[in-house]
Scaffold this motif. Sequence first.
Motif, PDB file in Angstrom:
ATOM      1  N   ALA A   1       0.843  -1.197   0.000  1.00  8.11           N
ATOM      2  CA  ALA A   1       0.000   0.000   0.000  1.00  8.11           C
ATOM      3  C   ALA A   1       0.875   1.242   0.000  1.00  8.11           C
ATOM      4  O   ALA A   1       0.408   2.354  -0.204  1.00  8.11           O
ATOM      5  N   ASP A   2       2.150   1.032   0.247  1.00 10.70           N
ATOM      6  CA  ASP A   2       3.068   2.151   0.375  1.00 10.70           C
ATOM      7  C   ASP A   2       4.392   1.744  -0.288  1.00 10.70           C
ATOM      8  O   ASP A   2       4.981   0.733   0.085  1.00 10.70           O
TER       9      ASP A   2
ATOM     10  N   ALA B   1       1.638   5.272 -10.381  1.00  7.80           N
ATOM     11  CA  ALA B   1       0.815   6.017  -9.430  1.00  7.80           C
ATOM     12  C   ALA B   1      -0.580   6.230 -10.015  1.00  7.80           C
ATOM     13  O   ALA B   1      -1.589   6.121  -9.318  1.00  7.80           O
TER      14      ALA B   1
ATOM     15  N   TYR C   1      -2.445   2.890  -9.962  1.00 12.21           N
ATOM     16  CA  TYR C   1      -2.757   2.386  -8.620  1.00 12.21           C
ATOM     17  C   TYR C   1      -2.987   3.541  -7.655  1.00 12.21           C
ATOM     18  O   TYR C   1      -2.177   3.789  -6.777  1.00 12.21           O
TER      19      TYR C   1
ATOM     20  N   HIS D   1      -4.764   3.828  -5.128  1.00 15.08           N
ATOM     21  CA  HIS D   1      -4.885   3.508  -3.702  1.00 15.08           C
ATOM     22  C   HIS D   1      -3.530   3.168  -3.077  1.00 15.08           C
ATOM     23  O   HIS D   1      -3.437   2.887  -1.901  1.00 15.08           O
ATOM     24  N   VAL D   2      -2.468   3.181  -3.888  1.00 13.85           N
ATOM     25  CA  VAL D   2      -1.135   2.931  -3.339  1.00 13.85           C
ATOM     26  C   VAL D   2      -0.408   4.259  -3.206  1.00 13.85           C
ATOM     27  O   VAL D   2      -0.491   5.110  -4.093  1.00 13.85           O
ATOM     28  N   ARG D   3       0.285   4.417  -2.086  1.00 11.12           N
ATOM     29  CA  ARG D   3       1.013   5.656  -1.894  1.00 11.12           C
ATOM     30  C   ARG D   3       2.438   5.517  -2.450  1.00 11.12           C
ATOM     31  O   ARG D   3       3.185   4.637  -2.022  1.00 11.12           O
TER      32      ARG D   3
ATOM     33  N   SER E   1       2.265  10.484  -4.320  1.00 10.87           N
ATOM     34  CA  SER E   1       0.812  10.370  -4.455  1.00 10.87           C
ATOM     35  C   SER E   1       0.289   9.988  -3.080  1.00 10.87           C
ATOM     36  O   SER E   1       1.012   9.413  -2.272  1.00 10.87           O
TER      37      SER E   1
ATOM     38  N   GLY F   1      -2.331   8.034  -2.152  1.00 15.64           N
ATOM     39  CA  GLY F   1      -2.961   6.736  -1.888  1.00 15.64           C
ATOM     40  C   GLY F   1      -4.431   6.829  -1.515  1.00 15.64           C
ATOM     41  O   GLY F   1      -4.965   5.929  -0.883  1.00 15.64           O
TER      42      GLY F   1
END
Length: 600
Positions: A40-41, A178, A181, A183-185, A198, A200
């Motif tokens: 997620a990160d 980015a 995705y 929802h990914v930081r 970004s 997320g």
Amino acid sequence: MAIQILPEQVVAQIAAGEVVERPSSVIKELVENSLDAGAADIRIDVMGGGRRLMRISDNGSGIHSQEVELAFARHATSKLRTADDLTRIHTLGFRGEALASIASVSHLTITTRYELEDAGTMLRFEGGNLAERRHVGTPIGTVISVEHLFHNVPARLKFLKSEVTEKRHIVSVITRYALAYPHVRFTLIQDGSEVFRSNGSGQLSDVVVRVFGLSSFKEMLEVASDDTPRTDRPPISVFGYTSTPSFNRSDRARIMLFVNGRWIQDTSLTYAVIQAYHTLLATGRYPLTVLMIHIPPEEVDVNVHPAKSEVRFRDANAVFGAVQRAVRQAVIAAAQTPIFRGGHYTMSANTPQSGWAAADSLTQMDMDLALETPGSQVHGRLPDDTAGDVGEHLSHIPVGAGVPVRPRTLPMLRVLGQIGAMYIVAEGPAGMYLIDQHAAHERIMYEQFMDAYEQQGTITQRALNAQTLELPPTDARFIEEHLDVLGNLGFELEPFGPNTFVVRGIPAMLADRDPLDVVAGIVEDLEAGNLPGQASIEDKIIMRVCKRASVKAGQILSHDEMNALIRQLERCRSPHTCPHGRPTMLHMTRDQLAREFGRA
Ligand code: ADP
Ligand code: MG
């Protein structure tokens, strides 16, 4: 030589040639792995354009301590079991080649901890050989550091481009993921400073703003397909953003397409987007587009090329149609309502529809323009040649004076008048001439600028009160890359923070232009310059400067102004074309006229 099976090491290096072309390809593969691991990160640290260091850190699943070595074997993957699985790939990776390839051409360290284990593992490889293994305490997830890339592949090392070029490629890779995705930081740090982040949030719009800037985003329309499911074609959903017809560019690099979360290059689908603007965009102008295409995995073959950026669709026509319809819908819906933004009317050039649609709002537009003080600019990036330029004052045609004494290349022309605030009608000994005022002025400015540049090697500059200019990360890399050339051409720009520049001066002939607008236009041309066989960077910048400095189509010229322009055109070295090669004039000879009137 006798035939032999190649040692594993050599095989890996050969394969690496396909997967690892340059630093950004390493980053691409490692980020894909992080995404496949459910991170997620993701944080990317780069030093020296990737030559000194690339480090990708994620909070994904990690790799089980008993499988870490295996992950570095060729054709080792957790994403595929049978050949049949190839027909429905849900992950970004599946070839099991990246880690082995990267490790074989670098020094690589991995620290990883599997989500269900208490301790982590650290491995260090040198040119593919395991050099160290340890248990370590580390959070869940994976950190891979790559150093000395291509230390053992001198041929590759030699072909690496400059540090700034590599940095730019890296920014492109990260911004693409980015976008795909949201929802990914993502955090990208280059040489210690953050150049992209970004948040997320899961909203594509948030990332589009980060990547293209808020002012561009404001010019974009939402695309959302509402195709009703049909039995005769696969369900295809298309979602994203595309620019209004009036907000366009000279290259198609900003038409970005993603299929099931994978950025792809596809000429045909790019064309579907362009076609959706049919008659709304001038030829040679392209929109900014970000489209997420979702299609059942069995409908698309991603196993076409090792870099996985080309795909094949089982039903390419269906995808083409879905993309074109979705974009067309968004563009048409917007074209039917005149758009007012902050009191400024934005009108798309070359659109018969918008001309009509605009009819009842013309008074409003006139008022807006009348309120502009002379020399002030309509903000935002209006395309060239729009009606929005009508209110601009003339400042670059020296009336009466200063005609350079150069040999004549055109016969003496007598100005008769102006048509549509665009064309000058003139008469010469050989018949009638219709001159495109903008193209002609561009030609004149271009030759004057070139002469000055060739004679003095630099361009007179007009100092400005320092203004800061923040650019989207990719644009910032372009400017960074060409700072010296820009300096010689009169642009004094100074890096000030990762994506920000202080503008201290611009070429004197642009003194009354909005520096932000000018610099942004130049970036656009430099990006278009990626195409092979184009003019040099200097030339491109000069052309752009001249374009900006020239009178526009839509500008009413006085008789003296027209005369001054024609006098200068008569002594240009190549008076018949503008710097971009378009004609500056149409000529109808006496014979042609006679023939047309049935006199011959
Ligand atoms: P592929 O991605 O095609 O499977 P790679 O060589 O890139 O091949 O990776 C090999 C395997 O290593 C993956 O299948 C995955 O199981 C594991 N792996 C690689 N990177 C990561 C990561 N960041 N987090 C978790 N597992 C990873
Ligand atoms: Mg992979």
